[in-house]
Design a protein around this motif. Structure first.
Motif, PDB file in Angstrom:
ATOM      1  N   ASN A   1       1.526  -1.047   0.345  1.00 22.40           N
ATOM      2  CA  ASN A   1       0.327  -0.060   0.346  1.00 22.40           C
ATOM      3  C   ASN A   1       1.419   1.615  -0.037  1.00 22.40           C
ATOM      4  O   ASN A   1       1.322   1.715   1.035  1.00 22.40           O
TER       5      ASN A   1
ATOM      6  N   ARG B   1      -1.578   3.853   5.701  1.00 22.56           N
ATOM      7  CA  ARG B   1      -1.945   4.535   7.252  1.00 22.56           C
ATOM      8  C   ARG B   1       0.204   4.982   8.094  1.00 22.56           C
ATOM      9  O   ARG B   1       0.147   5.768   8.554  1.00 22.56           O
TER      10      ARG B   1
ATOM     11  N   LYS C   1       1.804  -4.674   8.305  1.00 22.49           N
ATOM     12  CA  LYS C   1       0.940  -4.759   8.954  1.00 22.49           C
ATOM     13  C   LYS C   1       0.364  -3.166   8.991  1.00 22.49           C
ATOM     14  O   LYS C   1      -0.294  -3.007   9.841  1.00 22.49           O
ATOM     15  N   PHE C   2       1.183  -2.516   9.535  1.00 20.61           N
ATOM     16  CA  PHE C   2       0.734  -0.771   9.682  1.00 20.61           C
ATOM     17  C   PHE C   2      -0.551  -0.875   9.035  1.00 20.61           C
ATOM     18  O   PHE C   2      -1.716  -0.065   9.314  1.00 20.61           O
ATOM     19  N   ASN C   3      -0.285  -0.552   7.729  1.00 11.96           N
ATOM     20  CA  ASN C   3      -1.253  -0.739   6.397  1.00 11.96           C
ATOM     21  C   ASN C   3      -2.680  -0.866   6.291  1.00 11.96           C
ATOM     22  O   ASN C   3      -3.243  -1.506   5.287  1.00 11.96           O
ATOM     23  N   LYS C   4      -2.292  -2.505   7.133  1.00 17.52           N
ATOM     24  CA  LYS C   4      -3.576  -3.586   7.164  1.00 17.52           C
ATOM     25  C   LYS C   4      -3.280  -4.146   5.600  1.00 17.52           C
ATOM     26  O   LYS C   4      -4.868  -4.813   5.671  1.00 17.52           O
TER      27      LYS C   4
ATOM     28  N   ASP D   1      -2.355  -7.740   4.217  1.00 26.88           N
ATOM     29  CA  ASP D   1      -1.658  -9.105   4.427  1.00 26.88           C
ATOM     30  C   ASP D   1      -1.820  -9.826   3.615  1.00 26.88           C
ATOM     31  O   ASP D   1      -1.849  -9.996   2.247  1.00 26.88           O
TER      32      ASP D   1
ATOM     33  N   ASN E   1       5.068 -12.413   3.788  1.00 27.62           N
ATOM     34  CA  ASN E   1       4.718 -12.765   4.819  1.00 27.62           C
ATOM     35  C   ASN E   1       4.872 -13.164   5.836  1.00 27.62           C
ATOM     36  O   ASN E   1       4.718 -14.180   7.130  1.00 27.62           O
TER      37      ASN E   1
END
Length: 581
Positions: A11, A15, A275-278, A280, A297
């Motif tokens: 992403n 975020r 992970k911070f940007n969600k 997966d 991952n």
């Protein structure tokens, strides 16, 4: 897969990037507080010599040339003669409007009044030294760690500043704040743009422009409510304290980690960002010359035989050769045709910083309420920072710079004439017009920034672009360094500061004629490409062609450097508009 593709997979504007943008916004609030808080910290309250032995004001204080009671003289004995002397028992201050400042606390008036302006020059000296060391440190140790370390130093110095027992401590801490802030700003802005995709950089690069001006508006409101310089200084540290907590959450620069061969840490940073940007299970891989390392991952780590081999000796040799290479690059800046660009842009940057800070630092001396004047001075910056972004797309950089510098110089001439009239006639009813001219001058002085920055990044050939941009901006610091002391010269030679600033601005406008226009043109890759720009797109020649064509279609004599459409042309190079005004 390269870094851009890896960022796309986690992403590219999620975020993590938004958090970095928010920290940069806080940084732009903080830099506006840092640079111009001296306007209120060192504000000069109305003052006069302490009255002697119960004498009245008329009996003790003479009338000065400006038709007000003198601030620095008193009668020796008015009943005997009109002889005057310097204040013998200190001063009395009227702090109803201005509140407590370092000026009234440490008596920085009359023979000591240069110390107020010197404190600002010392801050800019800290900026200059910080600019020299911040880049190499960030290149060696990354972006996040230097940001955190310098931010901690900045916060310590800033909080300590509010408890300064004397002037020497105050200016020493101001110098330390200037030095440490550059150690924050340089790696932080670099971190932001290195973790962005190229298509997002121009839009994000616009963010610092209005935030700086909004910070000035906010600072004026705070100064109006809090009229004690110590409490005010503590409140001014709020953005950097918030930055300290938020910066721990920022990821390290993906590009810096990759360029250093730290692929395992690159993987960790990317996964943390995902992970911070969600996001997966992001699917991406990184390539290092002959080794391709799949990372997602499910990857638990990078095995030893997968890790790229980084030869420490070769890295050391590269670092040793970098200083020599940098010297060679700097020499290239003074060879034809780059020499012309370097010299002219150095003059333009000095003229810009001299004019901008000249108007900004004199706001508090204008007639009327200083808080209202400062708010208006900040508000005129908002359109002056945003409108040029739209204008340069149609007119190009040079026309904007020529008109802005020329208008700024003409306004300064108007200020000189009006100040002389007020001084000679004693008619203070014209001071509202002087305030209006000063605000107009601030508008034009600010308007030039965007086009000047873009012109700087677009004119230098790729081979020397970073070094050239850094060099001319470093020279431009001399304008900000000298502006406080230049303003002080007004006490010695009336109107001298505005005469010098007007001269620099008008010469800058004239020099714009001798630069090539880059509108819709490819950036020069080599000095040879730059020479072709001079031969085909010199601004002065374009004006002559326009006049000769009498409004008709002009035949272009472009040979190899042909104009491209906006869709096909590369970015204008405004990756980072973080250079403070």
């Amino acid at each position: 897969m390269d870094i851009d593709e890896a960022l796309e997979a986690v992403n590219p504007l999620g975020r993590a990037q938004m958090l970095t943008i928010f920290v940069v916004i806080l940084a732009n609030f903080q830099i506006s507080f840092l640079i111009l808080s001296v306007t209120f910290n060192a504000e000069i309250p109305p003052h006069h010599c302490a009255l002697q032995n119960g004498r009245t004001l008329n009996e003790s204080i003479p009338i000065s040339d400006d038709h007000y009671f003198s601030s620095c003289k008193e009668f020796v004995n008015q009943t005997v003669s009109a002889e005057t002397q310097a204040c013998s028992k200190g001063w009395e201050y009227d702090t109803v409007l201005t509140g407590k400042s370092i000026t009234s606390e440490w008596n920085l008036v009359c023979s000591q009044d240069i110390l107020r302006d010197l404190s600002q020059t010392i801050l800019f000296c800290g900026f200059s030294l910080g600019s020299l060391i911040a880049g190499p440190i960030a290149d060696k140790y990354g972006r996040k760690r230097p940001t955190l370390c310098f931010l901690a130093l900045f916060n310590i110095a800033g909080i300590a500043l509010a408890f300064s027992p004397n002037y020497a401590t105050f200016v020493s801490l101001r110098f330390l704040m200037g030095l440490s802030w550059k150690g924050v700003q340089v790696p932080l802005f670099t971190l932001l743009f290195e973790n962005l995709l190229p298509r997002h950089r121009p839009t994000v690069g616009i963010i610092p422009l209005p935030v700086f001006s909004l910070g000035l508006v906010a600072m004026s409101g705070i100064a109006y409510l809090v009229r004690d310089w110590r409490e005010f200084s503590l409140i001014m540290m709020t953005p950097s304290v918030l930055m300290m907590f938020l910066s721990w959450l920022l990821p390290e620069s993906i590009r810096w980690l990759s360029s250093r061969g730290k692929l395992e840490k690159t993987k960790s940073a990317l996964l943390m960002m995902a992970k911070f940007n969600k996001v997966d299970s992001p699917q991406f891989s990184l390539t290092d010359k002959s080794t391709k390392i799949p990372i997602d991952n499910s990857t638990q780590g990078v095995t030893r035989n997968q890790s790229p081999k980084v030869n420490d000796d070769s890295v050391l040799q590269e670092d040793k050769g970098s200083d020599k290479g940098q010297s060679i690059v700097l020499l290239q800046l003074f060879k034809k045709p780059t020499r012309t660009v370097t010299i002219i842009l150095c003059w333009l940057w000095v003229s810009y910083t001299l004019g901008y800070f000249g108007f900004a630092l004199t706001t508090g001396t204008l007639a009327g309420d200083p808080y209202v004047n400062f708010i208006f001075s900040a508000l005129v910056e908002l359109p002056a920072r945003i409108l040029p972004i739209l204008v340069v797309k149609k007119t190009g950089n040079l026309l904007v710079m020529l008109c802005s510098f020329g208008s700024s110089g003409c306004v300064m001439i108007g200020v000189i004439i009006l100040r002389f009239i007020i001084y000679e006639s004693g008619d203070h009813g014209l001071e509202w017009l002087l305030t209006t001219l000063a605000l107009l001058g601030k508008f034009f002085a600010t308007f030039v920034f965007v086009s000047l920055f873009l012109c700087t990044t677009e004119l230098f050939p790729t081979t020397v672009r970073n070094s050239g941009t850094g060099f001319v901006q470093l020279i431009g610091n001399f304008g900000s360094l000298s502006s406080p002391l230049l303003i002080y010269l007004d006490k010695t030679v009336y109107n001298l500061p505005f005469i010098i600033m007007a001269s620099f601005a008008l010469v800058a406008a004239f020099l714009c004629l001798f630069l090539p226009e880059t509108l819709n043109m490819t950036q020069p890759e080599t000095p040879a490409d730059l020479q072709k720009l001079f031969e085909t797109k010199l601004f002065l020649k374009n004006i002559k062609r326009t006049i000769q064509s009498k409004g008709g279609d002009r035949k272009s004599d472009d040979s190899e450097m042909t104009a491209k459409t906006k869709e096909g042309a590369p970015s204008r190079g405004n990756d980072n508009l973080g250079y403070e005004p």
